[in-house]
Design an enzyme around this catalytic site. Structure first.
Site, PDB file in Angstrom:
ATOM      1  N   CYS A   1       0.812  -1.230   0.000  1.00  0.00           N
ATOM      2  CA  CYS A   1       0.000   0.000   0.000  1.00  0.00           C
ATOM      3  C   CYS A   1       0.844   1.279   0.000  1.00  0.00           C
ATOM      4  CB  CYS A   1      -0.942   0.004   1.197  1.00  0.00           C
ATOM      5  SG  CYS A   1      -0.181  -0.550   2.733  1.00  0.00           S
TER       6      CYS A   1
ATOM      7  N   HIS B   1      -2.559   6.608   3.710  1.00  0.00           N
ATOM      8  CA  HIS B   1      -1.119   6.766   3.938  1.00  0.00           C
ATOM      9  C   HIS B   1      -0.658   8.087   3.300  1.00  0.00           C
ATOM     10  CE1 HIS B   1      -1.152   2.832   5.512  1.00  0.00           C
ATOM     11  NE2 HIS B   1      -0.534   2.173   4.559  1.00  0.00           N
TER      12      HIS B   1
HETATM   13  P1  NAP Z   1      -6.006  -9.143   8.498  1.00  0.00           P
HETATM   14  O1  NAP Z   1      -6.961  -8.062   8.800  1.00  0.00           O
HETATM   15  O2  NAP Z   1      -5.187  -9.707   9.594  1.00  0.00           O
HETATM   16  O3  NAP Z   1      -6.817 -10.355   7.754  1.00  0.00           O
HETATM   17  C1  NAP Z   1      -6.202 -11.605   7.482  1.00  0.00           C
HETATM   18  C2  NAP Z   1      -7.177 -12.548   6.777  1.00  0.00           C
HETATM   19  O4  NAP Z   1      -6.523 -13.803   6.543  1.00  0.00           O
HETATM   20  C3  NAP Z   1      -8.425 -12.886   7.599  1.00  0.00           C
HETATM   21  O5  NAP Z   1      -9.488 -13.166   6.719  1.00  0.00           O
HETATM   22  C4  NAP Z   1      -8.006 -14.177   8.334  1.00  0.00           C
HETATM   23  O6  NAP Z   1      -9.118 -15.009   8.673  1.00  0.00           O
HETATM   24  C5  NAP Z   1      -7.208 -14.858   7.237  1.00  0.00           C
HETATM   25  N1  NAP Z   1      -6.245 -15.814   7.813  1.00  0.00           N
HETATM   26  C6  NAP Z   1      -5.380 -15.602   8.840  1.00  0.00           C
HETATM   27  N2  NAP Z   1      -4.657 -16.724   9.092  1.00  0.00           N
HETATM   28  C7  NAP Z   1      -5.077 -17.662   8.201  1.00  0.00           C
HETATM   29  C8  NAP Z   1      -4.727 -19.024   7.951  1.00  0.00           C
HETATM   30  N3  NAP Z   1      -3.776 -19.646   8.662  1.00  0.00           N
HETATM   31  N4  NAP Z   1      -5.379 -19.682   6.957  1.00  0.00           N
HETATM   32  C9  NAP Z   1      -6.329 -19.059   6.228  1.00  0.00           C
HETATM   33  N5  NAP Z   1      -6.718 -17.776   6.409  1.00  0.00           N
HETATM   34  C10 NAP Z   1      -6.093 -17.079   7.386  1.00  0.00           C
HETATM   35  O7  NAP Z   1      -4.934  -8.666   7.391  1.00  0.00           O
HETATM   36  P2  NAP Z   1      -5.103  -7.565   6.194  1.00  0.00           P
HETATM   37  O8  NAP Z   1      -4.671  -6.226   6.654  1.00  0.00           O
HETATM   38  O9  NAP Z   1      -6.446  -7.732   5.569  1.00  0.00           O
HETATM   39  O10 NAP Z   1      -3.939  -8.021   5.210  1.00  0.00           O
HETATM   40  C11 NAP Z   1      -4.037  -9.141   4.349  1.00  0.00           C
HETATM   41  C12 NAP Z   1      -2.862  -9.134   3.394  1.00  0.00           C
HETATM   42  O11 NAP Z   1      -2.876  -7.924   2.629  1.00  0.00           O
HETATM   43  C13 NAP Z   1      -1.497  -9.164   4.091  1.00  0.00           C
HETATM   44  O12 NAP Z   1      -0.620  -9.962   3.329  1.00  0.00           O
HETATM   45  C14 NAP Z   1      -1.054  -7.710   4.076  1.00  0.00           C
HETATM   46  O13 NAP Z   1       0.338  -7.567   4.101  1.00  0.00           O
HETATM   47  C15 NAP Z   1      -1.626  -7.230   2.741  1.00  0.00           C
HETATM   48  N6  NAP Z   1      -1.888  -5.790   2.629  1.00  0.00           N
HETATM   49  C16 NAP Z   1      -2.632  -5.132   3.561  1.00  0.00           C
HETATM   50  C17 NAP Z   1      -2.869  -3.760   3.388  1.00  0.00           C
HETATM   51  C18 NAP Z   1      -3.689  -2.954   4.366  1.00  0.00           C
HETATM   52  O14 NAP Z   1      -3.810  -1.727   4.149  1.00  0.00           O
HETATM   53  N7  NAP Z   1      -4.261  -3.544   5.410  1.00  0.00           N
HETATM   54  C19 NAP Z   1      -2.395  -3.096   2.274  1.00  0.00           C
HETATM   55  C20 NAP Z   1      -1.658  -3.803   1.339  1.00  0.00           C
HETATM   56  C21 NAP Z   1      -1.416  -5.143   1.528  1.00  0.00           C
HETATM   57  P3  NAP Z   1      -9.761 -15.032  10.182  1.00  0.00           P
HETATM   58  O15 NAP Z   1     -10.653 -13.823  10.277  1.00  0.00           O
HETATM   59  O16 NAP Z   1     -10.519 -16.306  10.195  1.00  0.00           O
HETATM   60  O17 NAP Z   1      -8.614 -14.993  11.139  1.00  0.00           O
END
Ligand code: NAP
Length: 345
Positions: A150, A243
């Site tokens: 991001c 950001h």
């Molecule tokens: P998050 O809020 O922690 O969500 C993680 C997701 O993955 C949830 O649906 C979770 O399910 C699932 N998950 C966790 N452990 C798992 C497992 N062992 N097996 C299957 N599913 C699993 O994270 P996020 O911020 O959405 O980020 C997700 C990805 O996008 C990351 O790689 C991050 O680096 C990237 N990213 C994020 C942003 C941002 O602005 N947030 C920007 C760019 C990239 P449960 O609810 O069941 O735990």
């Protein structure tokens, strides 16, 4: 055209934004949702702690969340969006691709792999054909395509415009990043209220390498990284979304304030359903853009810039984008639309 799509990691911060964008999408129909074992078997309404300031889409709320494995996703799903923690993505995304699914992923695993296209459609849509190389090398019927981090997405469209006009040599960037960028469990209130955290693990390296791949050249076989030097410093602050980044950009040619503004205003979008009408909005007011005021520009899909100044380190400016929209879910959806437009689905 209606394509059946699945979302891996559908309950998370980015997953919920994906649901918000995909539920009303003209070309995509949500057909499968997955998350961790603790969410599998529950309805989406039960599994997702919905935190978006718009109602949870009714028809999506009743879908049963599956486990994150190809066995839990119907074979007739055409396109997968992935927003999994990178350690999980690294394991399961290749399994989906091997099984023939085309995956538009937001997770950081594999972004710098030589045969994985890393794409911002307005900047380097031509890199999508790296999929041909990937399919040859890996023997996949499916495909894996990534959007960048991001914080990288926020600065690269303005840098791309400057590079085209002036040939960039050096970029320095310091970020002020919102808490939603760390995911729902990422930063506790005790850590961030009344505070700023001058470290985001691995983020500097992502900005430094991904920006050079995005602005690199694809010759049909490989992507050569852009030769500019990029140095980043990343900071978490107590904003929710958006950001903000302070950038210094130097080039072969002197960059004037007027030249920089003109180059960015001239940056064009692409003809995809989710691309913004205006990719970069230039503010003349020196105190804009600001996260609270400007993160929703172009429905969260635009990049806002302002505060231009000539310095001994090149032209300085500030840029801002909505990190879970333009920087994550919106970026993946745009890439999915690009995959469909280019016949990869
Ligand atoms: P998050 O809020 O922690 O969500 C993680 C997701 O993955 C949830 O649906 C979770 O399910 C699932 N998950 C966790 N452990 C798992 C497992 N062992 N097996 C299957 N599913 C699993 O994270 P996020 O911020 O959405 O980020 C997700 C990805 O996008 C990351 O790689 C991050 O680096 C990237 N990213 C994020 C942003 C941002 O602005 N947030 C920007 C760019 C990239 P449960 O609810 O069941 O735990």
């Amino acid at each position: 055209m209606s394509l059946r799509v699945g979302v891996l990691g559908a309950t998370g911060a980015v997953g919920q934004r994906l649901i918000q964008l995909l539920a009303p999408h003209p070309d995509f129909e949500i057909a499968a949702l997955t998350a961790s074992e603790s969410s599998a078997g529950k309805s989406y309404r039960e599994a997702a702690k919905w935190r978006i300031d718009a109602p949870i889409p009714d028809d999506v709320a009743e879908i049963t969340v599956g486990a994150t494995t190809p066995d839990d996703v119907p074979d007739d799903v055409d396109l997968i969006f992935s927003s999994l923690p990178s350690s999980v993505g690294a394991e399961v995304e290749p399994e989906f691709c091997e099984d023939g699914y085309v995956v538009s992923s937001n997770s950081s695993n594999g972004r710098m792999d030589e045969d994985v296209p890393l794409i911002i459609p307005e900047v380097n849509a031509d890199h999508v054909d790296l999929i041909e190389v990937q399919r040859d090398e890996r023997g996949w019927d499916g495909a894996l395509l990534k959007n960048p981090n991001c914080s990288t997405i926020t600065m690269v469209p303005p840098l791309g415009a400057l590079d085209e006009a002036f040939d960039l040599t050096n970029v320095h960037v310091s970020t002020l990043q919102a808490v939603s960028g760390a995911g729902y469990d990422g930063v506790t209130s005790m850590e961030i209220i009344d505070n700023a955290i001058p470290h985001i693990g691995g983020e500097e390296q992502k900005m430094e390498s991904e920006s050079r791949k995005l602005l690199g050249t694809f010759d049909g076989a490989e992507v050569s990284l852009h030769g500019m030097d990029v140095a980043a410093s990343c900071n978490r602050i107590a904003t929710l979304d958006g950001h903000l980044e302070n950038v210094w950009a130097d080039a072969e040619e002197d960059i004037t304030v007027e030249g920089a503004e003109d180059a960015m205003e001239a940056a064009t979008g692409v003809d995809l359903p989710s691309s913004p009408e205006r990719l970069i909005t230039v503010f003349e007011e020196p105190d804009r853009p600001q996260p609270r005021l400007d993160r929703n520009i172009e429905e969260g899909m635009g990049v806002a810039v302002g505060g231009f100044r000539e310095t001994t380190a090149g032209v300085q400016f500030n840029c801002l984008a909505h990190n879970t929209m333009r920087g994550a879910a919106g970026a993946s959806v745009l890439n999915g639309e690009l995959l469909a437009q280019r016949g990869y689905i």
